[in-house]
Design an enzyme around this catalytic site. Structure first.
Site, PDB file in Angstrom:
ATOM      1  N   PRO A   2       0.828  -1.215   0.000  1.00 33.03           N
ATOM      2  CG  PRO A   2      -0.007  -1.025   2.167  1.00 33.03           C
ATOM      3  CD  PRO A   2       0.664  -1.996   1.246  1.00 33.03           C
ATOM      4  CD  GLU A   3       2.385   3.320  -4.401  1.00 30.53           C
ATOM      5  OE1 GLU A   3       2.365   4.517  -4.724  1.00 30.53           O
ATOM      6  OE2 GLU A   3       2.667   2.405  -5.205  1.00 30.53           O
ATOM      7  CE  LYS A  53       5.104   3.587   0.429  1.00 32.09           C
ATOM      8  NZ  LYS A  53       6.025   2.722  -0.329  1.00 32.09           N
ATOM      9  CD  GLN A  70       7.885  -3.384   8.603  1.00 33.02           C
ATOM     10  OE1 GLN A  70       7.350  -4.353   9.148  1.00 33.02           O
ATOM     11  NE2 GLN A  70       9.112  -3.001   8.894  1.00 33.02           N
ATOM     12  NE  ARG A 125      15.583   7.495   8.445  1.00 35.97           N
ATOM     13  CZ  ARG A 125      15.384   6.508   9.300  1.00 35.97           C
ATOM     14  NH1 ARG A 125      15.878   6.589  10.529  1.00 35.97           N
ATOM     15  NH2 ARG A 125      14.701   5.428   8.962  1.00 35.97           N
ATOM     16  CG  ASN A 169       7.009   0.148  -8.103  1.00 34.33           C
ATOM     17  OD1 ASN A 169       7.976   0.874  -8.326  1.00 34.33           O
ATOM     18  ND2 ASN A 169       6.826  -1.005  -8.704  1.00 34.33           N
ATOM     19  NE  ARG A 262       8.933  -2.185  -5.467  1.00 37.63           N
ATOM     20  CZ  ARG A 262       8.325  -1.355  -4.619  1.00 37.63           C
ATOM     21  NH1 ARG A 262       9.041  -0.582  -3.822  1.00 37.63           N
ATOM     22  NH2 ARG A 262       7.023  -1.276  -4.595  1.00 37.63           N
TER      23      ARG A 262
END
Length: 272
Positions: A2-3, A53, A70, A125, A169, A262
């Site tokens: 999932p994005e 995410k 994840q 980050r 992706n 990817r």
């Protein structure tokens, strides 16, 4: 995986299910987190935030449950104590009188005091979250040209969560197509027009995917294709997952390559 848009929709579902009523019961699978269960029973979830995410369930008791899905994590919203039939492992269960929010398979779960959130390794980050923070196209344009990023290839840059949180992706391929940027390029190689298009595409496609269940293609075109009997896979995206099919803009067959380990899809005619 999932994005950002999928995580934000899951957060919306959790808010809808749990926000109105106090927590009746909560259980963590990991022993290191069980000490927090008593603190959170009876608390209210004030809101559910996202950072790319990652998800942040903010309780009025001064604690926040951090989770990152994840590759395999998945939330289920069910009627109270009604567990789905699945081979996944339950990691976190939150129940009120009406609903249960159940997180399966995720291994990255923590309980933080509110003041600890900003220092969390991932949160500290991560780049801007376009769905939960006020970010303009001009902000992104300047970010694209900033020293840490402008000489990196777009193919790796767009997957870097410290650049923009939540892009994965399929959004990577769709943003580059919408901006007419070749996968081999870097921001420093692009024209101002391409950079402006990329800035707008990153925001617009993130919001469109969120609002329209993952569709990044032109909505009018997607509706037309759907009415013609095309499958969701055929009408959902401009180029992603459309190898050897005709580009909707020029008719050139869409190509597939490996980039940053990817799969990436692009039109060799539109993206130069």
């Amino acid at each position: 995986m999932p994005e950002g848009p999928e995580i934000r929709r899951a957060a919306d579902d959790i808010e809808k299910a749990l926000q109105e009523r106090p927590v009746l019961d909560i259980s963590f699978t990991f022993d290191r987190l069980k000490e927090y269960e008593d603190f959170l029973i009876g608390a209210h979830i004030q809101r559910v935030d996202t950072k790319g995410k990652a998800m942040l369930l903010r309780f009025d008791a001064g604690f926040t449950v951090y989770s990152h899905n994840q590759l395999y994590g998945k939330w289920f919203i069910r009627n109270a104590y009604n567990y789905p039939k699945t081979n996944r492992q339950l990691r976190l269960a939150i129940h009120n009188e009406k609903k249960s929010a159940l997180l399966y398979s995720a291994s990255d779960i923590e309980v933080l005091r509110d003041e600890e959130i900003a220092a969390h390794p991932f949160i500290s980050r991560a780049g801007p979250d376009l769905l939960s923070e006020s970010v303009t196209a001009d902000d992104l344009y300047k970010r694209f040209l900033s020293k840490p990023f402008y000489r990196r290839r777009w193919t790796s840059l767009l997957l870097d969560q410290s650049f923009i949180a939540g892009i994965g992706n399929y959004l990577r391929s769709e943003i580059l197509f919408s901006a007419r940027i070749h996968p081999s390029a870097r921001p420093v190689d692009c024209t101002e027009t391409q950079l402006r298009l990329a800035s707008e595409a990153a925001i617009n496609l993130m919001y469109q995917s969120y609002a329209h269940n993952g569709i990044t293609n032109d909505l009018e075109l997607a509706g037309k294709l759907k009415s013609e009997g095309k499958t969701r896979k055929q009408y959902r995206h401009w180029v992603f997952n459309r190898e050897d099919q005709s580009c909707y803009m020029c008719g050139t067959p869409v190509e597939k390559i490996q980039a940053a380990s990817r799969r990436l899809y692009f039109c060799p005619s539109c993206q130069i």
